[in-house]
Design a protein around this motif. Structure first.
Motif, PDB file in Angstrom:
ATOM      1  N   ALA A   3      61.721  33.891 109.067  1.00  0.00           N
ATOM      2  CA  ALA A   3      62.764  32.888 108.898  1.00  0.00           C
ATOM      3  C   ALA A   3      64.085  33.531 108.493  1.00  0.00           C
ATOM      4  CB  ALA A   3      62.332  31.866 107.844  1.00  0.00           C
ATOM      5  N   LEU A   4      64.017  34.621 107.739  1.00  0.00           N
ATOM      6  CA  LEU A   4      65.227  35.295 107.269  1.00  0.00           C
ATOM      7  C   LEU A   4      66.018  35.903 108.421  1.00  0.00           C
ATOM      8  CD1 LEU A   4      66.665  36.015 104.579  1.00  0.00           C
ATOM      9  CD2 LEU A   4      65.361  38.156 104.573  1.00  0.00           C
ATOM     10  N   PHE A   5      65.329  36.169 109.524  1.00  0.00           N
ATOM     11  CA  PHE A   5      65.987  36.797 110.664  1.00  0.00           C
ATOM     12  C   PHE A   5      66.171  35.848 111.847  1.00  0.00           C
ATOM     13  CE2 PHE A   5      64.849  40.300 108.011  1.00  0.00           C
ATOM     14  CZ  PHE A   5      65.953  41.142 108.133  1.00  0.00           C
ATOM     15  N   ARG A  18      70.087  35.492 108.259  1.00  0.00           N
ATOM     16  CA  ARG A  18      70.487  34.643 107.130  1.00  0.00           C
ATOM     17  C   ARG A  18      70.925  35.453 105.912  1.00  0.00           C
ATOM     18  NH1 ARG A  18      68.692  29.433 108.260  1.00  0.00           N
ATOM     19  NH2 ARG A  18      68.092  29.331 110.458  1.00  0.00           N
ATOM     20  N   ILE A  19      71.136  36.743 106.079  1.00  0.00           N
ATOM     21  CA  ILE A  19      71.502  37.618 104.959  1.00  0.00           C
ATOM     22  C   ILE A  19      73.016  37.776 104.901  1.00  0.00           C
ATOM     23  CG2 ILE A  19      71.270  39.916 103.957  1.00  0.00           C
ATOM     24  CD1 ILE A  19      68.560  40.134 105.420  1.00  0.00           C
ATOM     25  N   ALA A 309      63.659  36.421  99.428  1.00  0.00           N
ATOM     26  CA  ALA A 309      64.658  35.859 100.342  1.00  0.00           C
ATOM     27  C   ALA A 309      63.995  35.099 101.481  1.00  0.00           C
ATOM     28  CB  ALA A 309      65.540  36.984 100.883  1.00  0.00           C
ATOM     29  N   GLU A 310      62.952  35.665 102.041  1.00  0.00           N
ATOM     30  CA  GLU A 310      62.212  35.026 103.127  1.00  0.00           C
ATOM     31  C   GLU A 310      61.654  33.681 102.691  1.00  0.00           C
ATOM     32  OE1 GLU A 310      59.989  34.464 106.756  1.00  0.00           O
ATOM     33  OE2 GLU A 310      61.665  35.795 106.264  1.00  0.00           O
ATOM     34  N   ALA A 314      62.420  30.101 104.368  1.00  0.00           N
ATOM     35  CA  ALA A 314      61.284  29.478 105.049  1.00  0.00           C
ATOM     36  C   ALA A 314      60.932  28.127 104.452  1.00  0.00           C
ATOM     37  CB  ALA A 314      60.073  30.412 104.983  1.00  0.00           C
ATOM     38  N   ASN A 315      61.126  27.973 103.146  1.00  0.00           N
ATOM     39  CA  ASN A 315      60.805  26.719 102.468  1.00  0.00           C
ATOM     40  C   ASN A 315      61.933  25.692 102.539  1.00  0.00           C
ATOM     41  OD1 ASN A 315      58.327  27.765 101.755  1.00  0.00           O
ATOM     42  ND2 ASN A 315      58.922  28.299  99.668  1.00  0.00           N
ATOM     43  N   GLY A 316      63.029  26.054 103.198  1.00  0.00           N
ATOM     44  CA  GLY A 316      64.135  25.124 103.344  1.00  0.00           C
ATOM     45  C   GLY A 316      64.957  24.919 102.091  1.00  0.00           C
ATOM     46  N   GLN A 317      64.901  25.880 101.161  1.00  0.00           N
ATOM     47  CA  GLN A 317      65.670  25.731  99.921  1.00  0.00           C
ATOM     48  C   GLN A 317      67.149  26.043 100.123  1.00  0.00           C
ATOM     49  OE1 GLN A 317      62.532  28.311  98.022  1.00  0.00           O
ATOM     50  NE2 GLN A 317      63.056  27.053  96.234  1.00  0.00           N
TER      51      GLN A 317
END
Length: 358
Positions: A3-5, A18-19, A309-310, A314-317
């Protein structure tokens, strides 16, 4: 897929991941001009794979600097070197952003590591008269501000607008308005620092007025497909100060006025606030605003591992993860994170031979 990418689209811009490198003051400029330090500092983090780099708090006027060594974009001569840096960042697949700022009552202070002093810089040593919503100093060691009058408020708005025009000319692709950490726009938001009795003080609607006017002035000169962020301190962590509920309400107003993402930090307006610092301690504010306002948010604050971070993405926070000290420790955090999370990302061709193989 990590999700981070995952890419993120904001108006006409797409970030490759997303970084985000969070804006971090380097206190290394002369008369507001960027130099080779800023080129290498930001350039290395573009090579390191961050999707977006937000340049440190960049003053919209000379009196808006935190220290005499702050970056600035208050005159056209600042544009040329900024453009060079931004071209390098884009050439390596990252997006250049800038945080436009006015330090308010926390301006005209010494850069501690230069060894010249601590606290307020006297005018005889290059300091200047600082301004604020009300004539209330941040602390005993900070300068005594004068309250902005109507003409001064109009100048602040015009300075943000002009700085935005220069930022476009310099090639920045994201603008972030700094309304956090006890600087001028945050000072207007908080009743602890704003004790005005005119239309810029008192009620919630009055205290947010200047920020909304700055947003309108900036949005007016930005292309329709250009993303606009606002960084807020979601709480003052002090009774009687700015609150999380007000942050939610403000974010709704910002969303409706063309802001695309709220960057959620906290604190900075009260010298000795009791802040429960710990890993991810500010994520809850980004999560709440994202959920209740339906606006993209960025989370910042002691996010130090790829797995952390992932998980929050991924959890939509939050939609973006802003890294500060971890990016100072490791400019190549995104490349390392991709390997640890199993994401296959491009490395700079010059470094390809070192890319870990699975």
């Amino acid at each position: 897929m990590s999700a981070l990418f995952e890419p993120l689209a904001l108006r006409g811009l797409t970030l490759k991941n997303r970084i985000v490198v969070s804006p971090m003051c380097q206190y290394s400029a002369v008369d507001g001009f960027a130099n080779d330090w800023h080129l290498v500092h930001l350039g290395s983090r573009a090579v390191g794979g961050a999707g977006l780099l937000i340049q440190e708090a960049t003053a919209v006027s000379p009196e808006g600097r935190i220290t005499p060594e702050d970056l600035g974009i208050w005159k056209d001569e600042h544009i040329e070197f900024q453009k060079r840096i931004n071209q390098f960042i884009e050439a390596h697949g990252s997006v250049p952003g800038v945080q436009l700022a006015h330090a308010g009552r926390k301006a005209s202070t010494y850069t501690s590591w230069l060894g010249k002093g601590h606290g307020a810089v006297p005018e005889a040593e290059g300091g200047w008269q600082v301004v604020a919503p009300s004539a209330i100093a941040f602390s005993d060691s900070y300068p005594q501000p004068v309250a902005l009058d109507a003409a001064g408020i109009k100048k602040v708005i015009a300075d943000f607008r002009s700085a935005t025009e220069r930022s476009l000319a310099a090639g920045f692709k994201v603008i972030e308005i700094h309304a956090a950490h006890g600087y001028l726009l945050h000072e207007f938001l908080s009743p602890l620092s704003n004790q005005r009795t005119d239309t810029y003080g008192g009620s919630f609607e009055n205290r947010i007025r200047l920020l909304l006017e700055v947003v309108a002035a900036v949005r007016q000169v930005l292309p329709a497909d250009f993303p606009l962020f606002v960084r807020i301190s979601a709480t003052d962590w002090t009774e009687g100060g700015w609150t999380p509920d007000e942050s939610v309400q403000l974010s709704t107003w910002l969303r409706d006025r063309g802001v695309d993402l709220v960057d959620c930090s906290t604190g900075g307006n009260v010298e000795k606030a009791q802040i429960p610092v710990g890993p991810g301690y500010q994520v809850e504010f980004a999560e709440r605003i994202k959920r209740e306002v339906s606006i993209a948010t960025g989370a910042v604050g002691l996010i130090t591992t790829p797995q952390q971070a992932e998980e929050l993405v991924a959890n939509g926070q939050a939609d973006l993860v802003l890294l500060a000290r971890e990016e100072l420790r490791d400019p190549y955090f995104p490349l390392r994170a991709a390997h640890e999370l199993g994401a296959d990302v491009d490395w700079p061709v010059q470094y390809e031979r070192a890319k870990p193989r699975r």
